[in-house]
Write an enzyme that holds these catalytic residues in place. Sequence first.
Site, mmCIF file in Angstrom:
data_model
loop_
_atom_site.group_PDB
_atom_site.id
_atom_site.type_symbol
_atom_site.label_atom_id
_atom_site.label_comp_id
_atom_site.label_asym_id
_atom_site.label_seq_id
_atom_site.Cartn_x
_atom_site.Cartn_y
_atom_site.Cartn_z
ATOM 1 N N LYS A 197 -34.029 39.962 12.959
ATOM 2 C CA LYS A 197 -34.525 38.581 12.943
ATOM 3 C C LYS A 197 -35.453 38.469 14.143
ATOM 4 C CE LYS A 197 -34.087 34.680 14.384
ATOM 5 N NZ LYS A 197 -35.145 33.926 15.107
ATOM 6 N N GLU A 271 -27.796 41.602 25.457
ATOM 7 C CA GLU A 271 -28.703 41.760 26.600
ATOM 8 C C GLU A 271 -29.210 40.373 26.943
ATOM 9 O OE1 GLU A 271 -29.272 44.356 28.329
ATOM 10 O OE2 GLU A 271 -28.387 45.896 27.053
ATOM 11 N N CYS A 306 -36.405 39.258 31.620
ATOM 12 C CA CYS A 306 -35.005 39.069 32.004
ATOM 13 C C CYS A 306 -34.730 39.776 33.330
ATOM 14 C CB CYS A 306 -34.076 39.566 30.909
ATOM 15 S SG CYS A 306 -34.554 41.128 30.200
ATOM 16 N N GLU A 408 -32.098 30.653 35.475
ATOM 17 C CA GLU A 408 -33.194 31.513 35.013
ATOM 18 C C GLU A 408 -34.366 30.613 34.609
ATOM 19 O OE1 GLU A 408 -32.776 33.779 31.246
ATOM 20 O OE2 GLU A 408 -33.550 35.485 32.365
HETATM 21 P P1 NAI Z 1 -32.927 32.223 22.617
HETATM 22 O O1 NAI Z 1 -31.877 33.050 23.269
HETATM 23 O O2 NAI Z 1 -32.503 30.932 22.032
HETATM 24 O O3 NAI Z 1 -33.660 33.093 21.486
HETATM 25 C C1 NAI Z 1 -33.527 34.484 21.328
HETATM 26 C C2 NAI Z 1 -33.353 34.800 19.854
HETATM 27 O O4 NAI Z 1 -32.141 34.224 19.385
HETATM 28 C C3 NAI Z 1 -34.459 34.247 18.954
HETATM 29 O O5 NAI Z 1 -34.743 35.173 17.929
HETATM 30 C C4 NAI Z 1 -33.810 33.010 18.381
HETATM 31 O O6 NAI Z 1 -34.352 32.603 17.152
HETATM 32 C C5 NAI Z 1 -32.389 33.473 18.207
HETATM 33 N N1 NAI Z 1 -31.402 32.385 18.105
HETATM 34 C C6 NAI Z 1 -31.461 31.155 18.649
HETATM 35 N N2 NAI Z 1 -30.374 30.433 18.302
HETATM 36 C C7 NAI Z 1 -29.607 31.220 17.525
HETATM 37 C C8 NAI Z 1 -28.361 31.057 16.851
HETATM 38 N N3 NAI Z 1 -27.679 29.913 16.914
HETATM 39 N N4 NAI Z 1 -27.863 32.088 16.150
HETATM 40 C C9 NAI Z 1 -28.539 33.254 16.085
HETATM 41 N N5 NAI Z 1 -29.720 33.470 16.665
HETATM 42 C C10 NAI Z 1 -30.252 32.469 17.394
HETATM 43 O O7 NAI Z 1 -34.080 32.016 23.701
HETATM 44 P P2 NAI Z 1 -35.296 30.964 23.689
HETATM 45 O O8 NAI Z 1 -34.831 29.659 23.141
HETATM 46 O O9 NAI Z 1 -36.438 31.625 23.075
HETATM 47 O O10 NAI Z 1 -35.588 30.819 25.258
HETATM 48 C C11 NAI Z 1 -34.780 30.021 26.093
HETATM 49 C C12 NAI Z 1 -34.513 30.716 27.409
HETATM 50 O O11 NAI Z 1 -33.801 31.907 27.187
HETATM 51 C C13 NAI Z 1 -35.739 31.151 28.185
HETATM 52 O O12 NAI Z 1 -36.253 30.127 28.970
HETATM 53 C C14 NAI Z 1 -35.186 32.273 29.030
HETATM 54 O O13 NAI Z 1 -34.591 31.754 30.181
HETATM 55 C C15 NAI Z 1 -34.121 32.876 28.149
HETATM 56 N N6 NAI Z 1 -34.591 34.103 27.473
HETATM 57 C C16 NAI Z 1 -34.164 35.308 27.939
HETATM 58 C C17 NAI Z 1 -34.628 36.467 27.360
HETATM 59 C C18 NAI Z 1 -34.198 37.811 27.838
HETATM 60 O O14 NAI Z 1 -34.903 38.782 27.633
HETATM 61 N N7 NAI Z 1 -33.058 37.937 28.451
HETATM 62 C C19 NAI Z 1 -35.598 36.457 26.264
HETATM 63 C C20 NAI Z 1 -35.950 35.131 25.821
HETATM 64 C C21 NAI Z 1 -35.463 34.029 26.421
#
Ligand code: NAI
Length: 506
Positions: A197, A271, A306, A408
Amino acid sequence: MSLAASAQSPQRLNVNLDAAALAQSLSGKNYVNGQLVGSVSGKTFDVVSPATRQVVAKAAFGEAADVDAAVKAAKAAQKEWAKLTPRERGRMVSECGRLLELHAEELARLVCLETGKALRTECRPESKVLTDAFEMFGGLGSEIKGETVPHKSDMLVMTIREPVGIVGAIIPWNVPMMLLSLKVCPALVAGNAVVVKSAEEAPLAVLRIAQLCGQILPPGVFNMLSGMGPECGAPLAQHKDVGKVSFTGSVETGKIVYKYAAERMATATMELGGKSPMIIMQDADLDRAVDGAANGMRFTRCGQSCTAASRMFVHESIHDAFVEKLKAKVDAMKMGDPFDEATDIGTVISPGQFEKVKNYIAIGEKTAGAKAVRCSTLPSDAKLKDGFYIQPVLFVGLDNNSKLAREEIFGPVTCIIKFKTYADVLAAANDSEYGLAATIWTKDLKTAMDAAHKLEAGFVQVNQNVVVQPGLSYGGFKQSGIGKEATLEAMLEHFTKKKTVLINLN
Ligand code: NAI
Ligand code: MG
């Protein structure tokens, strides 16, 4: 598909360096069972260029029905895929890597279009890591082996490694191609089929990767869905036939996804985020530390990493000199059109992140004692006026307990915190709910080794700051996650099941 069939020159897709045209050609599609298909409902959503705010393509709005179709295809394909020898699978994954390498520039341009990351400093290097991962994991097929276990002389005891079955991978937008490769490559070589996804902000380059790999892999082995978290990510993480969930993203979402996996005892790798400390001791080589700090903070990616060194602890005796040099270093970075070869820093990903990061900066500015040191220059070109550009900020005078030092931010914002003693700084560095990465700069070997042991992080660097690389085990402690990625051990541990077999020889 037999290996002989895959060795016959498959119909290759032409390299397309026109990112806008390529985006259009992928518009509104998922990749399921070896085909580009629209969502079951026919619904789509917009893919927006963060540099222009223009819609560059539609993406398929995947939902439970699309997840069901992809998992069904994966289930059917996995049975045959698992019958191949690991080396045969590895050879096909390597072949995918070679094909992706031919398309490296194209993929870099596509990810540049959808993420706003600078082509030269970020997108091309990401393409390189992508192909490196395919190459590395493709060569590891013959390492999927068990052990013989010394036991009674009339008993043969051994372990064997079996595929998990279907891997559900949920990836974010910051380095979508790289993070995809760290999940898909080991999963495939280990004999699993995958359903990915993609992140709603960056669905295109990874879709193209799936389509390209589909020229080599049997249909159904590698499926790609786009969609929102709750509508598409959740049904994937909850699907009864998905034996393993591999997630990269925020801690908040990671906790939701981990619970979904726990409901049916599926294994999960998480991660998650970080608030990684970088310690600069008084004896550090200051110029090298400054270079490392600029790199470690990923300013060229607007801090959207991250692993970003978002808490810099600098000894009070060198603090002012460090800030001055770091500012000069970041000042020399050019913000601009992500596609421009002269650009070092592009945009942040989305309106949501744009607002979130700006809000943190506003909070920092209002914090007593804090001072914002703004670096580089916002682009003046009228064409870029709608882009999500944020000027990098170094915050000085903040406390490790401040909101900015604890949460973060995922933007071009770092906190520079003064310290007096090694004991103080070690305690402060570890005083975080995160534990992803840490760095220390010192010429003293004893301090370096002590810190390497005592820093509570899964990835510790001394006198350097490089990005995650295939072959180096990567994964966080504390709330930064569970499990490791990027290595042979990660492939064996997280993408296979270990079975113990006892054979009575009497
Ligand atoms: P997110 O963690 O919500 O999104 C990451 C993935 O999870 C996306 O593909 C999203 O569609 C999916 N997702 C979201 N809700 C879900 C659910 N209920 N069930 C299954 N999959 C789900 O991150 P988002 O909203 O893009 O960014 C928010 C914050 O997260 C950022 O400001 C940053 O601080 C952090 N982040 C950290 C990352 C890392 O590499 N550790 C990468 C992206 C965001
Ligand atoms: Mg989210």
